[in-house]
Write an enzyme that holds these catalytic residues in place. Structure first.
Site, PDB file in Angstrom:
ATOM      1  N   PRO A 224      45.906  42.369  40.196  1.00  0.00           N
ATOM      2  CA  PRO A 224      45.350  41.200  40.906  1.00  0.00           C
ATOM      3  C   PRO A 224      45.833  41.170  42.353  1.00  0.00           C
ATOM      4  O   PRO A 224      46.960  41.587  42.652  1.00  0.00           O
ATOM      5  CB  PRO A 224      45.897  40.008  40.117  1.00  0.00           C
ATOM      6  CG  PRO A 224      46.309  40.557  38.798  1.00  0.00           C
ATOM      7  CD  PRO A 224      46.736  41.965  39.049  1.00  0.00           C
ATOM      8  N   LYS A 225      44.984  40.685  43.234  1.00  0.00           N
ATOM      9  CA  LYS A 225      45.382  40.430  44.625  1.00  0.00           C
ATOM     10  C   LYS A 225      45.777  38.967  44.723  1.00  0.00           C
ATOM     11  O   LYS A 225      44.940  38.071  44.701  1.00  0.00           O
ATOM     12  CB  LYS A 225      44.252  40.754  45.605  1.00  0.00           C
ATOM     13  CG  LYS A 225      44.679  40.610  47.063  1.00  0.00           C
ATOM     14  CD  LYS A 225      43.553  40.908  48.018  1.00  0.00           C
ATOM     15  CE  LYS A 225      44.053  40.900  49.472  1.00  0.00           C
ATOM     16  NZ  LYS A 225      44.720  39.635  49.848  1.00  0.00           N
ATOM     17  N   TRP A 226      47.068  38.721  44.828  1.00  0.00           N
ATOM     18  CA  TRP A 226      47.601  37.358  44.795  1.00  0.00           C
ATOM     19  C   TRP A 226      47.384  36.645  46.119  1.00  0.00           C
ATOM     20  O   TRP A 226      47.483  37.252  47.186  1.00  0.00           O
ATOM     21  CB  TRP A 226      49.094  37.396  44.452  1.00  0.00           C
ATOM     22  CG  TRP A 226      49.354  38.021  43.123  1.00  0.00           C
ATOM     23  CD1 TRP A 226      49.627  39.332  42.872  1.00  0.00           C
ATOM     24  CD2 TRP A 226      49.294  37.373  41.862  1.00  0.00           C
ATOM     25  NE1 TRP A 226      49.756  39.545  41.524  1.00  0.00           N
ATOM     26  CE2 TRP A 226      49.560  38.361  40.884  1.00  0.00           C
ATOM     27  CE3 TRP A 226      49.050  36.068  41.449  1.00  0.00           C
ATOM     28  CZ2 TRP A 226      49.586  38.067  39.511  1.00  0.00           C
ATOM     29  CZ3 TRP A 226      49.075  35.766  40.098  1.00  0.00           C
ATOM     30  CH2 TRP A 226      49.338  36.754  39.150  1.00  0.00           C
TER      31      TRP A 226
ATOM     32  N   GLU B  80      42.421  36.526  44.689  1.00  0.00           N
ATOM     33  CA  GLU B  80      41.464  36.912  45.725  1.00  0.00           C
ATOM     34  C   GLU B  80      40.637  38.138  45.383  1.00  0.00           C
ATOM     35  O   GLU B  80      39.610  38.391  46.008  1.00  0.00           O
ATOM     36  CB  GLU B  80      42.196  37.169  47.042  1.00  0.00           C
ATOM     37  CG  GLU B  80      42.788  35.934  47.671  1.00  0.00           C
ATOM     38  CD  GLU B  80      43.337  36.226  49.043  1.00  0.00           C
ATOM     39  OE1 GLU B  80      42.933  35.540  49.986  1.00  0.00           O
ATOM     40  OE2 GLU B  80      44.158  37.156  49.181  1.00  0.00           O
TER      41      GLU B  80
END
Length: 347
Positions: free
Chosen positions: A45-47, A192
Site C-alpha cells: 500500500p502507498k500510505w 493512495e
C-alpha cells in the site's frame, strides 16, 4: 536543525541523519512480473502519511522526515514504542500515520507539526499516531542496504514479530491479482495506491528504483473561478460546499488550449455576489505554495465540472492538482456534496 538526542552510537557508518530514502517513479498501469525480468515484483500500500526514517541507536530513538527534518518531538508515542520494541543498531523506513474513524487522517498529522509544547500532549491523547514499517536499512549494527529486498523484508518481519500498536508492519504481496484488489478497495480508507518494488533490488537512497501507482477517481466539483481570461482559461479553481459554504478546495493542472476553449463555452461572469475574493494567497490553491505571490482569480458563475482526482484529501482541500474531464452544466452546484471517497471534512 537541532537533534532531539545524539544519534549514531551503535550504528554502522553512513547512518548519521539525514539518511537518504529510496524514491519511486510514477507509473500509470499495474506492472506485472515478466519472463525476462530478474526478481519478482512486490506490491505494498502507498500510505498517506509522513515518510519517516526511524533510527534506533544506543541513545534511544529518533525520527527523521524524507527531507531530513527531525520529527522526534512531534511523535513521542512512536519514540517510546520504538525504544521498547526495537533493539539498538536498527534503521527502519516507514510511514507515520494517524487513523480517524477508519480512514487515514493527514490533517491530524499536519496539526502535530504546528503544535507547541502545551498543545502537543492533547493531540497525542486524542489522535495517537502509528508507525507502519516497510523496509529495513540496518539491523544489529550492520548495514542492510546492499541486501536484496526479499532478504531485507525477512529481517524486518523477524524484527517486527513481537510488535504491538502503535508499531506495525506494512502488508506486502507478490500476487498481482491481490494487489489489483488492494488498488481498488483500499482507497476508501485513504490509501493512495500502491508501491511496487523488485524483490532482488538493494535499497538505493535518493534513487527512483521503486514505482508508484496512484488511485484516481472521477468526481464532480464546482468551478467557481478560473485562472486566465474567461474566454480561454488556463486552470480551473475548484470548490465544494463545506460547512454550508462554497469553499476553494484545489486547482486543476494546466488546461490544453482545446480543453480551455471547450470549458469557456459554459463560463459566464457571476450573476450575483460571489463567495470568493478576486485575489487569494497561493496557499489557498495549493498547500505547497506553487505561487508565492497572490493569485488573481477570474470569478465565474459556479458551474459543475467533472475532474479526475486522487485520494489525497487534507480534510479541507485536494493535496494534488485535479485533471479536468468535462463540464457538467446539467448539474446544479447546490447538489454537489463531498465525494464519499474523500471521507469527512475537517471542521
Amino acid at each position: 536543525m537541532t537533534t532531539a538526542k545524539p544519534s549514531g552510537a551503535g550504528l554502522p557508518a553512513g547512518f548519521a541523519p539525514p539518511v537518504k530514502v529510496a524514491l519511486a517513479r510514477v507509473v500509470t498501469t499495474l506492472p506485472r512480473t515478466t519472463a525476462t525480468q530478474t526478481g519478482n515484483l512486490s506490491y505494498e500500500p502507498k500510505w498517506d502519511g509522513y515518510r519517516c526514517i526511524c533510527i534506533r541507536d544506543d541513545n534511544g530513538a529518533t525520527l527523521w522526515s524524507r527531507q531530513g527534518k527531525d520529527l522526534t518531538r512531534y511523535f513521542p508515542e512512536l519514540v517510546a514504542a520504538t525504544e521498547g520494541a526495537v533493539p539498538p543498531g536498527c534503521v527502519i523506513d516507514g510511514e507515520a500515520v494517524i487513523w480517524t474513524q477508519g480512514r487515514l487522517d493527514f490533517s491530524a498529522l499536519q496539526q502535530r507539526l504546528s503544535a507547541g509544547p502545551k498543545t502537543l500532549p492533547g493531540l497525542v491523547r486524542e489522535t495517537p499516531a502509528n508507525y507502519t514499517a516497510f523496509d529495513l536499512l540496518a539491523v544489529a549494527g550492520h548495514d542492510a542496504r546492499e541486501l536484496p529486498l526479499n532478504q531485507r523484508r525477512a529481517l524486518l518481519e523477524e524484527l517486527a514479530s513481537g510488535w504491538e500498536p502503535p508499531l506495525s508492519l506494512s502488508p506486502t504481496t507478490t500476487d498481482p491479482d491481490l494487489a489489483a484488489r488492494w488498488f481498488e478497495e483500499l482507497p476508501r480508507t485513504g490509501i493512495e495506491g500502491l508501491i511496487i518494488k523488485r524483490s532482488d533490488q538493494p535499497y538505493a537512497g535518493g534513487v527512483r528504483n521503486w514505482m508508484k501507482l496512484k488511485h484516481r477517481e472521477t468526481v464532480e466539483v464546482v468551478c467557481g473561478a478560473v485562472i486566465g481570461p474567461i474566454t480561454q482559461p488556463s486552470e480551473i479553481v475548484a470548490g465544494l460546499i463545506l460547512e454550508g459554504e462554497l469553499r476553494i478546495v484545489g486547482r486543476s493542472t494546466p488546461l490544453k488550449t482545446a480543453a480551455g476553449r471547450e470549458l469557456a463555452r459554459w463560463l459566464q461572469p457571476p450573476r450575483s455576489a460571489h463567495p470568493w475574493p478576486k485575489t487569494v494567497k497561493g496557499t489557498t490553491l495549493d498547500r505547497f505554495n506553487r505561487d508565492k505571490e497572490p493569485v488573481t482569480l477570474t470569478l465565474v458563475e459556479p458551474v459543475v465540472v467533472e475532474v479526475s482526482a486522487d485520494t489525497a484529501w487534507s480534510g479541507r482541500s485536494f493535496r494534488h492538482p485535479l485533471r479536468l474531464v468535462r463540464a457538467r452544466p446539467e448539474l446544479s452546484p447546490a447538489d454537489i456534496s463531498l465525494p464519499d471517497m474523500l471521507g469527512p471534512a475537517v471542521h
